[in-house]
Design a protein around this motif. Structure first.
Motif, PDB file in Angstrom:
ATOM      1  N   LYS A   7      41.462  -6.971 128.841  1.00 58.72           N
ATOM      2  CA  LYS A   7      41.321  -5.735 129.302  1.00 58.72           C
ATOM      3  C   LYS A   7      42.249  -5.202 130.313  1.00 58.72           C
ATOM      4  CE  LYS A   7      37.706  -3.171 131.729  1.00 58.72           C
ATOM      5  NZ  LYS A   7      36.455  -3.406 132.536  1.00 58.72           N
ATOM      6  N   ASP A   8      42.776  -6.111 131.279  1.00 54.61           N
ATOM      7  CA  ASP A   8      43.430  -5.724 132.461  1.00 54.61           C
ATOM      8  C   ASP A   8      45.031  -5.483 131.627  1.00 54.61           C
ATOM      9  OD1 ASP A   8      41.661  -5.983 134.498  1.00 54.61           O
ATOM     10  OD2 ASP A   8      42.193  -8.066 134.894  1.00 54.61           O
ATOM     11  N   ALA A   9      45.336  -6.304 130.557  1.00 53.10           N
ATOM     12  CA  ALA A   9      46.717  -6.103 130.070  1.00 53.10           C
ATOM     13  C   ALA A   9      46.752  -4.781 129.313  1.00 53.10           C
ATOM     14  CB  ALA A   9      47.036  -7.220 129.176  1.00 53.10           C
ATOM     15  N   ARG A  10      45.597  -4.324 128.620  1.00 54.91           N
ATOM     16  CA  ARG A  10      45.714  -3.083 127.988  1.00 54.91           C
ATOM     17  C   ARG A  10      45.652  -1.895 129.160  1.00 54.91           C
ATOM     18  NH1 ARG A  10      40.677  -4.721 124.336  1.00 54.91           N
ATOM     19  NH2 ARG A  10      41.897  -5.655 122.340  1.00 54.91           N
ATOM     20  N   ALA A  11      44.954  -2.053 130.141  1.00 52.81           N
ATOM     21  CA  ALA A  11      44.888  -1.173 131.235  1.00 52.81           C
ATOM     22  C   ALA A  11      46.622  -0.881 131.886  1.00 52.81           C
ATOM     23  CB  ALA A  11      43.951  -1.487 132.546  1.00 52.81           C
ATOM     24  N   VAL A  12      47.126  -2.067 131.842  1.00 51.41           N
ATOM     25  CA  VAL A  12      48.551  -2.179 132.274  1.00 51.41           C
ATOM     26  C   VAL A  12      49.399  -1.205 131.338  1.00 51.41           C
ATOM     27  CG1 VAL A  12      50.685  -3.442 132.659  1.00 51.41           C
ATOM     28  CG2 VAL A  12      48.610  -4.046 133.923  1.00 51.41           C
ATOM     29  N   VAL A  13      49.210  -1.381 130.254  1.00 43.79           N
ATOM     30  CA  VAL A  13      49.680  -0.539 129.074  1.00 43.79           C
ATOM     31  C   VAL A  13      49.684   0.886 129.294  1.00 43.79           C
ATOM     32  CG1 VAL A  13      50.412  -0.260 126.592  1.00 43.79           C
ATOM     33  CG2 VAL A  13      50.502  -2.406 127.518  1.00 43.79           C
ATOM     34  N   VAL A  14      48.257   1.189 129.374  1.00 41.48           N
ATOM     35  CA  VAL A  14      48.010   2.627 129.637  1.00 41.48           C
ATOM     36  C   VAL A  14      48.631   3.276 130.953  1.00 41.48           C
ATOM     37  CG1 VAL A  14      45.988   4.053 130.214  1.00 41.48           C
ATOM     38  CG2 VAL A  14      45.738   2.434 128.306  1.00 41.48           C
ATOM     39  N   LEU A  15      48.418   2.472 131.853  1.00 36.50           N
ATOM     40  CA  LEU A  15      49.261   2.856 133.279  1.00 36.50           C
ATOM     41  C   LEU A  15      50.516   3.067 133.144  1.00 36.50           C
ATOM     42  CD1 LEU A  15      48.919   3.604 136.206  1.00 36.50           C
ATOM     43  CD2 LEU A  15      48.961   1.259 136.990  1.00 36.50           C
ATOM     44  N   ALA A  16      51.227   2.277 132.417  1.00 33.98           N
ATOM     45  CA  ALA A  16      52.673   2.544 132.220  1.00 33.98           C
ATOM     46  C   ALA A  16      52.925   3.896 131.420  1.00 33.98           C
ATOM     47  CB  ALA A  16      53.142   1.371 131.384  1.00 33.98           C
ATOM     48  N   GLN A  17      52.136   4.154 130.520  1.00 32.21           N
ATOM     49  CA  GLN A  17      52.482   5.561 129.932  1.00 32.21           C
ATOM     50  C   GLN A  17      51.942   6.659 130.716  1.00 32.21           C
ATOM     51  OE1 GLN A  17      49.540   6.286 126.704  1.00 32.21           O
ATOM     52  NE2 GLN A  17      50.687   7.982 125.853  1.00 32.21           N
ATOM     53  N   GLU A  18      50.934   6.543 131.818  1.00 33.11           N
ATOM     54  CA  GLU A  18      50.678   7.583 132.668  1.00 33.11           C
ATOM     55  C   GLU A  18      51.729   7.506 133.519  1.00 33.11           C
ATOM     56  OE1 GLU A  18      46.851   6.397 134.354  1.00 33.11           O
ATOM     57  OE2 GLU A  18      45.787   6.986 132.312  1.00 33.11           O
ATOM     58  N   GLU A  19      52.367   6.579 134.089  1.00 31.98           N
ATOM     59  CA  GLU A  19      53.430   6.523 135.051  1.00 31.98           C
ATOM     60  C   GLU A  19      54.646   7.110 134.504  1.00 31.98           C
ATOM     61  OE1 GLU A  19      53.719   6.070 138.321  1.00 31.98           O
ATOM     62  OE2 GLU A  19      51.889   4.783 138.691  1.00 31.98           O
ATOM     63  N   ALA A  20      54.848   6.919 133.324  1.00 30.16           N
ATOM     64  CA  ALA A  20      56.072   7.336 132.526  1.00 30.16           C
ATOM     65  C   ALA A  20      56.007   9.160 132.363  1.00 30.16           C
ATOM     66  CB  ALA A  20      56.261   6.665 131.335  1.00 30.16           C
ATOM     67  N   ALA A  21      54.668   9.284 131.959  1.00 30.75           N
ATOM     68  CA  ALA A  21      54.692  10.757 131.287  1.00 30.75           C
ATOM     69  C   ALA A  21      54.203  11.609 132.479  1.00 30.75           C
ATOM     70  CB  ALA A  21      53.851  10.752 130.263  1.00 30.75           C
ATOM     71  N   ARG A  22      53.162  11.296 133.254  1.00 33.21           N
ATOM     72  CA  ARG A  22      52.796  11.958 134.258  1.00 33.21           C
ATOM     73  C   ARG A  22      53.178  12.144 135.422  1.00 33.21           C
ATOM     74  NH1 ARG A  22      46.347  11.217 135.750  1.00 33.21           N
ATOM     75  NH2 ARG A  22      47.264   9.260 135.717  1.00 33.21           N
ATOM     76  N   GLU A  23      53.537  10.829 135.866  1.00 32.99           N
ATOM     77  CA  GLU A  23      54.241  10.730 137.203  1.00 32.99           C
ATOM     78  C   GLU A  23      55.811  10.914 137.316  1.00 32.99           C
ATOM     79  OE1 GLU A  23      52.313  10.575 140.194  1.00 32.99           O
ATOM     80  OE2 GLU A  23      50.393  10.502 138.994  1.00 32.99           O
ATOM     81  N   LEU A  24      56.530  10.562 136.358  1.00 31.46           N
ATOM     82  CA  LEU A  24      58.098  10.380 136.425  1.00 31.46           C
ATOM     83  C   LEU A  24      58.462  11.467 135.392  1.00 31.46           C
ATOM     84  CD1 LEU A  24      58.384   6.897 136.568  1.00 31.46           C
ATOM     85  CD2 LEU A  24      58.902   8.670 138.345  1.00 31.46           C
ATOM     86  N   GLY A  25      57.773  12.180 134.454  1.00 32.13           N
ATOM     87  CA  GLY A  25      58.218  13.179 133.633  1.00 32.13           C
ATOM     88  C   GLY A  25      58.948  12.610 132.403  1.00 32.13           C
ATOM     89  N   HIS A  26      58.844  11.354 132.244  1.00 23.36           N
ATOM     90  CA  HIS A  26      59.748  10.594 131.257  1.00 23.36           C
ATOM     91  C   HIS A  26      59.095  10.797 129.954  1.00 23.36           C
ATOM     92  CE1 HIS A  26      61.514   7.992 134.624  1.00 23.36           C
ATOM     93  NE2 HIS A  26      61.825   9.104 134.752  1.00 23.36           N
ATOM     94  N   ARG A  27      59.988  10.653 128.950  1.00 25.82           N
ATOM     95  CA  ARG A  27      59.708  11.091 127.434  1.00 25.82           C
ATOM     96  C   ARG A  27      59.472   9.476 126.632  1.00 25.82           C
ATOM     97  NH1 ARG A  27      60.209  16.724 125.861  1.00 25.82           N
ATOM     98  NH2 ARG A  27      60.541  17.727 127.640  1.00 25.82           N
ATOM     99  N   HIS A  28      59.519   8.426 127.327  1.00 28.43           N
ATOM    100  CA  HIS A  28      59.248   7.263 126.580  1.00 28.43           C
ATOM    101  C   HIS A  28      58.787   6.250 127.708  1.00 28.43           C
ATOM    102  CE1 HIS A  28      62.947   6.857 129.856  1.00 28.43           C
ATOM    103  NE2 HIS A  28      62.867   5.534 129.528  1.00 28.43           N
TER     104      HIS A  28
END
Length: 185
Positions: A7-28
């Motif tokens: 569950k924690d590993a999945r949460a990290v992958v989801v957070l990576a997506q949020e950090e990339a897209a929402r926080e940093l505005g990256h498209r990958h």
């Protein structure tokens, strides 16, 4: 493969997506975004990273400057008119906090989901996390295994960020391996 993630590993992958897209505005989502999510983890990966002096706000600030194609403020252009960007950045961060001059977050809006693809490097890191779990004879993939996957490839941006931050990558590998091995026992 994600069915083997904790569950924690999945949460990290989801957070990576949020950090990339929402926080940093990256498209990958790259290994560097996985690293940023991992440093925020309460488990062995986060403990190991923070034990080596890494903090989420500093990594986020570095990513904002390095993975968007360079500093959004043009240091040479500013220098040509007599402005020292490093001095301005330091003064702004002293007054307003780390990352005060970083580019604003992307156009991500709550409720609006869009696909943010993994780079080849991120996919490789996640695949290598499975290999590290198998090598250590663990049945599931945890956050520590993801960190080992990220650290496996010396040429990815996350490892470069760690090295420029003064982290001994070999010592970090040893620390996270020790932590996940002791937790599994």
């Amino acid at each position: 493969m994600f069915e083997r993630f904790t569950k924690d590993a999945r949460a990290v992958v989801v957070l990576a997506q949020e950090e990339a897209a929402r926080e940093l505005g990256h498209r990958h989502i790259g290994p560097e975004h996985l690293l940023l999510a991992l440093v925020q983890d309460a488990g062995p990966a986060g403990r190991a990273l923070r034990g080596h002096g890494l903090e989420a706000h500093d990594l986020r600030s570095r990513l904002a400057r390095t993975t968007t194609g360079g500093d959004p403020l043009d240091p040479e252009a500013l220098r040509s008119i007599g402005i020292d960007l490093d001095a301005v950045r330091q003064a702004a961060e002293e007054s307003f906090g780390a990352g005060a001059l970083d580019a604003p977050p992307g156009r991500w809006r709550p409720g609006r989901r869009s696909h943010v693809p993994f780079t080849k490097g991120a996919k490789k890191s996640l695949e290598l996390s499975l290999r590290h779990a198998l090598r250590l004879k663990h049945k599931s993939i945890g956050t520590g295994h993801i960190l080992l996957g990220v650290l496996h490839d010396e040429d990815n941006p996350a490892v470069s960020i760690l090295k420029t931050s003064g982290v001994d990558v070999d010592a970090l590998r040893a620390d996270v391996t020790r932590l996940i091995t002791s937790e599994a026992a």
